[in-house]
Design an enzyme around this catalytic site. Structure first.
Site, PDB file in Angstrom:
ATOM      1  CG  ASP A 149       0.437   7.713   0.890  1.00 59.79           C
ATOM      2  OD1 ASP A 149       1.503   7.462   0.289  1.00 59.79           O
ATOM      3  OD2 ASP A 149       0.358   7.792   2.131  1.00 59.79           O
ATOM      4  CG  ASN A 151       6.874  14.065  -2.288  1.00 60.00           C
ATOM      5  OD1 ASN A 151       5.779  14.228  -2.832  1.00 60.00           O
ATOM      6  ND2 ASN A 151       7.013  13.247  -1.252  1.00 60.00           N
TER       7      ASN A 151
HETATM    8  C1  FPP Z   1       2.737   8.845  -3.002  1.00 58.91           C
HETATM    9  O1  FPP Z   1       3.021   7.473  -2.940  1.00 58.91           O
HETATM   10  C2  FPP Z   1       2.742   9.331  -4.385  1.00 58.91           C
HETATM   11  C3  FPP Z   1       3.544  10.309  -4.877  1.00 58.91           C
HETATM   12  C4  FPP Z   1       4.518  11.048  -4.050  1.00 58.91           C
HETATM   13  C5  FPP Z   1       3.510  10.705  -6.293  1.00 58.91           C
HETATM   14  C6  FPP Z   1       2.164  10.707  -6.960  1.00 58.91           C
HETATM   15  C7  FPP Z   1       2.356  10.731  -8.416  1.00 58.91           C
HETATM   16  C8  FPP Z   1       1.575  10.089  -9.335  1.00 58.91           C
HETATM   17  C9  FPP Z   1       0.355   9.335  -8.969  1.00 58.91           C
HETATM   18  C10 FPP Z   1       1.940  10.079 -10.771  1.00 58.91           C
HETATM   19  C11 FPP Z   1       1.950  11.376 -11.490  1.00 58.91           C
HETATM   20  C12 FPP Z   1       0.742  12.191 -11.328  1.00 58.91           C
HETATM   21  C13 FPP Z   1       0.203  12.995 -12.269  1.00 58.91           C
HETATM   22  C14 FPP Z   1      -0.857  13.921 -11.850  1.00 58.91           C
HETATM   23  C15 FPP Z   1       0.597  12.997 -13.683  1.00 58.91           C
HETATM   24  P1  FPP Z   1       4.315   7.036  -2.131  1.00 58.91           P
HETATM   25  O2  FPP Z   1       5.467   7.025  -3.080  1.00 58.91           O
HETATM   26  O3  FPP Z   1       4.485   7.902  -0.933  1.00 58.91           O
HETATM   27  O4  FPP Z   1       3.946   5.563  -1.700  1.00 58.91           O
HETATM   28  P2  FPP Z   1       4.383   4.804  -0.363  1.00 58.91           P
HETATM   29  O5  FPP Z   1       3.811   5.593   0.786  1.00 58.91           O
HETATM   30  O6  FPP Z   1       3.737   3.463  -0.515  1.00 58.91           O
HETATM   31  O7  FPP Z   1       5.874   4.753  -0.367  1.00 58.91           O
END
Ligand code: FPP
Length: 248
Positions: free
Chosen positions: A21, A69
């Site tokens: 996250d 998501n």
């Molecule tokens: C949460 O941060 C993250 C995600 C929903 C996506 C995670 C994806 C990756 C790390 C890249 C791809 C992964 C692989 C395995 C190839 P957020 O967007 O909720 O952050 P925030 O809470 O700060 O808005």
């Protein structure tokens, strides 16, 4: 001494689950858009998979895209899917070289065709690897997974294949998407949020939780080792008393 050297090799969790996250907030701090944060997050994924191989964690489950998501703005969802396809395609040779097997849990049919295809290919290439199993939770939510398992069990009761009294925790586990893995002993969530967000609700029943303020794109090997060391300093009682644990 290096942090890694202080880890007790006898007490490394077999399975670590991570809620990655903070990509969006990290990008915002840099004055960039959210997708930039997700791109940077891939570097952390690479490092943590490597770290698992180095210290002997056998299963790593990453919450890469939740059922919820899909409700994000279309351009972020499209960008994440594209990132996933490109990352899997670029990283598969490296994963294979390092002995990593790729597996996926989630509603794969809901992913774009290119994504499904890339994942299928990578899983086929890496299927015989045994060093680390990297499980990507994609279009995954625990309530979805449990609902699917309940439907399958109900269908078996209706067809007469099993009786109601055959339903027990083990049978339920056999119908979960994670039935090939041991339950995670450790769940890590980055970015200072203290929530489980519909992730492995059943499987985390006895897991230790580790929360850190570090945002996912900044989460590197040293941060991972800190989490492992924190885990090693805990007493896991599974409902028993401390005395029962120390006497056995
Ligand atoms: C949460 O941060 C993250 C995600 C929903 C996506 C995670 C994806 C990756 C790390 C890249 C791809 C992964 C692989 C395995 C190839 P957020 O967007 O909720 O952050 P925030 O809470 O700060 O808005």
């Amino acid at each position: 001494m290096e942090l890694k050297q202080t880890i007790n090799p006898e007490n490394v969790p077999q399975h670590v689950a991570i809620i990655m996250d903070g990509n969006g907030r990290w990008a915002k701090q840099q004055g960039e858009d959210r997708l930039f944060g997700h791109h940077e997050g891939v570097n952390s994924v690479r490092e943590i998979v490597e770290a698992c191989g180095e210290i002997g964690v056998k299963y790593l489950t990453l919450y890469a895209f939740s059922t919820e998501n899909w409700n994000r703005p279309k351009e972020e969802v499209d960008g994440l899917m594209e990132l996933l396809v490109n990352t899997i395609s670029m990283e598969t040779p490296n994963l294979h070289k390092k002995g990593v097997k790729l597996e996926v849990i989630g509603d794969l049919a809901s992913l774009p065709g290119t994504c499904q295809q890339e994942l299928e290919e990578s899983m086929a290439v890496t299927k015989d690897n045994t060093r680390v199993t990297l499980v990507l939770a994609l279009s995954y939510s625990s309530k979805w997974e449990i609902t699917e398992s309940v439907k399958q069990i109900a269908a078996k009761v209706v067809s007469g294949a099993i009786k109601i009294n055959d339903i027990n925790p083990r049978l339920i586990e056999e119908h979960l998407k994670t039935n090939r893995y041991p339950d995670p002993e450790l769940m890590i969530r980055t970015s200072g949020e203290h929530r489980i967000s519909n992730f492995l609700l059943w499987q985390l029943a006895y897991a230790e939780f580790y929360f850190t303020d570090v945002l996912w794109p900044d989460f590197r090997k040293e941060d991972f080792y800190k989490a492992i060391l924190s885990y090693q300093n805990r007493e896991r009682r599974f409902g028993k008393t401390s005395e029962q644990i120390t006497q056995s």
